[in-house]
Write a protein that holds these residues in place. Structure first.
Motif, mmCIF file in Angstrom:
data_model
loop_
_atom_site.group_PDB
_atom_site.id
_atom_site.type_symbol
_atom_site.label_atom_id
_atom_site.label_comp_id
_atom_site.label_asym_id
_atom_site.label_seq_id
_atom_site.Cartn_x
_atom_site.Cartn_y
_atom_site.Cartn_z
ATOM 1 N N MET A 100 0.845 -1.188 0.000
ATOM 2 C CA MET A 100 0.000 0.000 0.000
ATOM 3 C C MET A 100 0.884 1.243 0.000
ATOM 4 O O MET A 100 1.836 1.338 0.740
ATOM 5 C CB MET A 100 -0.889 -0.012 1.241
ATOM 6 C CG MET A 100 -1.672 1.243 1.406
ATOM 7 S SD MET A 100 -2.551 1.383 2.971
ATOM 8 C CE MET A 100 -3.008 -0.271 3.324
ATOM 9 N N GLN A 101 0.546 2.161 -0.834
ATOM 10 C CA GLN A 101 1.277 3.426 -0.965
ATOM 11 C C GLN A 101 0.712 4.442 0.018
ATOM 12 O O GLN A 101 -0.453 4.806 -0.057
ATOM 13 C CB GLN A 101 1.125 3.936 -2.407
ATOM 14 C CG GLN A 101 1.708 5.296 -2.656
ATOM 15 C CD GLN A 101 3.199 5.234 -2.916
ATOM 16 O OE1 GLN A 101 3.713 4.202 -3.289
ATOM 17 N NE2 GLN A 101 3.879 6.327 -2.704
ATOM 18 N N VAL A 102 1.531 4.890 0.965
ATOM 19 C CA VAL A 102 1.115 5.936 1.903
ATOM 20 C C VAL A 102 1.208 7.263 1.169
ATOM 21 O O VAL A 102 2.148 7.509 0.428
ATOM 22 C CB VAL A 102 2.004 5.948 3.159
ATOM 23 C CG1 VAL A 102 1.579 7.057 4.110
ATOM 24 C CG2 VAL A 102 1.960 4.600 3.862
ATOM 25 N N ARG A 103 0.198 8.103 1.367
ATOM 26 C CA ARG A 103 0.180 9.404 0.704
ATOM 27 C C ARG A 103 0.017 10.497 1.735
ATOM 28 O O ARG A 103 -0.534 10.287 2.805
ATOM 29 C CB ARG A 103 -0.968 9.435 -0.301
ATOM 30 C CG ARG A 103 -0.756 8.412 -1.416
ATOM 31 C CD ARG A 103 -2.016 8.049 -2.106
ATOM 32 N NE ARG A 103 -2.438 9.083 -3.041
ATOM 33 C CZ ARG A 103 -3.531 8.972 -3.765
ATOM 34 N NH1 ARG A 103 -4.294 7.930 -3.665
ATOM 35 N NH2 ARG A 103 -3.862 9.933 -4.598
ATOM 36 N N GLU A 104 0.500 11.676 1.372
ATOM 37 C CA GLU A 104 0.402 12.822 2.264
ATOM 38 C C GLU A 104 -1.062 13.182 2.484
ATOM 39 O O GLU A 104 -1.881 13.122 1.576
ATOM 40 C CB GLU A 104 1.149 14.007 1.668
ATOM 41 C CG GLU A 104 1.390 15.094 2.658
ATOM 42 C CD GLU A 104 2.459 16.066 2.212
ATOM 43 O OE1 GLU A 104 2.653 17.052 2.920
ATOM 44 O OE2 GLU A 104 3.081 15.845 1.158
ATOM 45 N N ILE A 140 -14.764 13.468 3.831
ATOM 46 C CA ILE A 140 -13.333 13.288 4.088
ATOM 47 C C ILE A 140 -13.011 11.804 4.270
ATOM 48 O O ILE A 140 -12.017 11.307 3.740
ATOM 49 C CB ILE A 140 -12.883 14.117 5.312
ATOM 50 C CG1 ILE A 140 -12.983 15.612 4.987
ATOM 51 C CG2 ILE A 140 -11.454 13.755 5.718
ATOM 52 C CD1 ILE A 140 -12.826 16.528 6.190
ATOM 53 N N ILE A 141 -13.870 11.089 4.971
ATOM 54 C CA ILE A 141 -13.648 9.653 5.159
ATOM 55 C C ILE A 141 -13.696 8.923 3.816
ATOM 56 O O ILE A 141 -12.877 8.037 3.554
ATOM 57 C CB ILE A 141 -14.659 9.059 6.165
ATOM 58 C CG1 ILE A 141 -14.358 9.589 7.570
ATOM 59 C CG2 ILE A 141 -14.614 7.532 6.139
ATOM 60 C CD1 ILE A 141 -15.360 9.192 8.634
ATOM 61 N N ARG A 142 -14.618 9.299 2.955
ATOM 62 C CA ARG A 142 -14.692 8.665 1.615
ATOM 63 C C ARG A 142 -13.436 8.980 0.797
ATOM 64 O O ARG A 142 -12.958 8.129 0.043
ATOM 65 C CB ARG A 142 -15.961 9.090 0.892
ATOM 66 C CG ARG A 142 -17.194 8.357 1.404
ATOM 67 C CD ARG A 142 -18.390 8.446 0.474
ATOM 68 N NE ARG A 142 -18.743 9.787 0.073
ATOM 69 C CZ ARG A 142 -19.490 10.633 0.786
ATOM 70 N NH1 ARG A 142 -19.952 10.264 1.954
ATOM 71 N NH2 ARG A 142 -19.766 11.830 0.336
ATOM 72 N N ILE A 143 -12.887 10.179 0.937
ATOM 73 C CA ILE A 143 -11.630 10.527 0.253
ATOM 74 C C ILE A 143 -10.503 9.643 0.789
ATOM 75 O O ILE A 143 -9.700 9.113 0.006
ATOM 76 C CB ILE A 143 -11.305 12.030 0.436
ATOM 77 C CG1 ILE A 143 -12.290 12.889 -0.350
ATOM 78 C CG2 ILE A 143 -9.864 12.330 0.019
ATOM 79 C CD1 ILE A 143 -12.253 14.378 -0.008
ATOM 80 N N LEU A 144 -10.454 9.459 2.097
ATOM 81 C CA LEU A 144 -9.437 8.594 2.700
ATOM 82 C C LEU A 144 -9.591 7.154 2.225
ATOM 83 O O LEU A 144 -8.607 6.450 2.017
ATOM 84 C CB LEU A 144 -9.516 8.667 4.228
ATOM 85 C CG LEU A 144 -9.062 9.982 4.853
ATOM 86 C CD1 LEU A 144 -9.506 10.077 6.309
ATOM 87 C CD2 LEU A 144 -7.560 10.150 4.720
ATOM 88 N N GLU A 145 -10.823 6.747 2.040
ATOM 89 C CA GLU A 145 -11.094 5.404 1.515
ATOM 90 C C GLU A 145 -10.559 5.279 0.083
ATOM 91 O O GLU A 145 -9.885 4.297 -0.257
ATOM 92 C CB GLU A 145 -12.599 5.140 1.556
ATOM 93 C CG GLU A 145 -12.980 3.779 1.032
ATOM 94 C CD GLU A 145 -14.475 3.673 0.760
ATOM 95 O OE1 GLU A 145 -14.833 2.774 -0.003
ATOM 96 O OE2 GLU A 145 -15.257 4.497 1.269
ATOM 97 N N LYS A 176 -8.165 6.925 -1.222
ATOM 98 C CA LYS A 176 -6.702 6.955 -1.158
ATOM 99 C C LYS A 176 -6.136 5.631 -0.653
ATOM 100 O O LYS A 176 -4.931 5.441 -0.621
ATOM 101 C CB LYS A 176 -6.230 8.092 -0.232
ATOM 102 C CG LYS A 176 -6.378 9.472 -0.822
ATOM 103 C CD LYS A 176 -5.797 10.516 0.117
ATOM 104 C CE LYS A 176 -5.756 11.885 -0.516
ATOM 105 N NZ LYS A 176 -5.082 12.877 0.340
ATOM 106 N N GLY A 177 -7.016 4.728 -0.215
ATOM 107 C CA GLY A 177 -6.573 3.431 0.270
ATOM 108 C C GLY A 177 -6.090 3.432 1.705
ATOM 109 O O GLY A 177 -5.383 2.522 2.130
#
Length: 123
Positions: free
Chosen positions: A1-5, A45-50, A52-53
């Motif tokens: 999994m790629q961590v993103r800022e 915001i939670i859906r955006i985080l989802e 983003k993986g």
């Protein structure tokens, strides 16, 4: 999994999810400080985080229980790598030097750092 800022808002939501370990939007909202954002804002915001993986969910009918897919430690490591490469040329010496000069570390803090380094060297 790629961590993103993360944006500040995303990071704030992730901190709540790390603390709760899992929760519904209403649970996350309850943990946020005043003035609280709108329910729809937190949900978005939670859906955006989802997307983003970084967050997963379990569906219960129309509601979703969210949980982090990365640990807080993994995100801290990512952020430190960004900081180190962006500002300190990947040099731990430059990072420590910055804090020694800028933060004016006490002798106690300096001793604690030296002790940590010695323990690391021994292991």
């Amino acid at each position: 999994m790629q961590v993103r800022e993360l944006t500040n808002a995303e990071e704030e939501i992730m901190k709540v999810l790390w603390k709760l370990e899992k929760g519904f939007v209403k649970d996350v909202l309850a943990e946020l400080p005043e003035p609280k954002p709108a329910y729809n804002t937190v949900s978005t915001i939670i859906r955006i985080l989802e997307k983003k993986g970084l967050v997963g969910y379990r569906a219960y009918g129309k509601t979703h229980e969210y949980y982090p897919l990365i640990t807080e430690e993994e995100y801290k490591r990512f952020e430190m790598e960004q900081l180190m490469s962006g500002y300190f040329d990947n040099s731990l010496k430059k990072l420590v030097s910055f804090f020694v000069k800028d933060r004016k570390l006490s002798l106690k803090e300096t001793d604690e750092i030296i002790e940590l380094l010695n323990r690391k060297k021994e292991s």
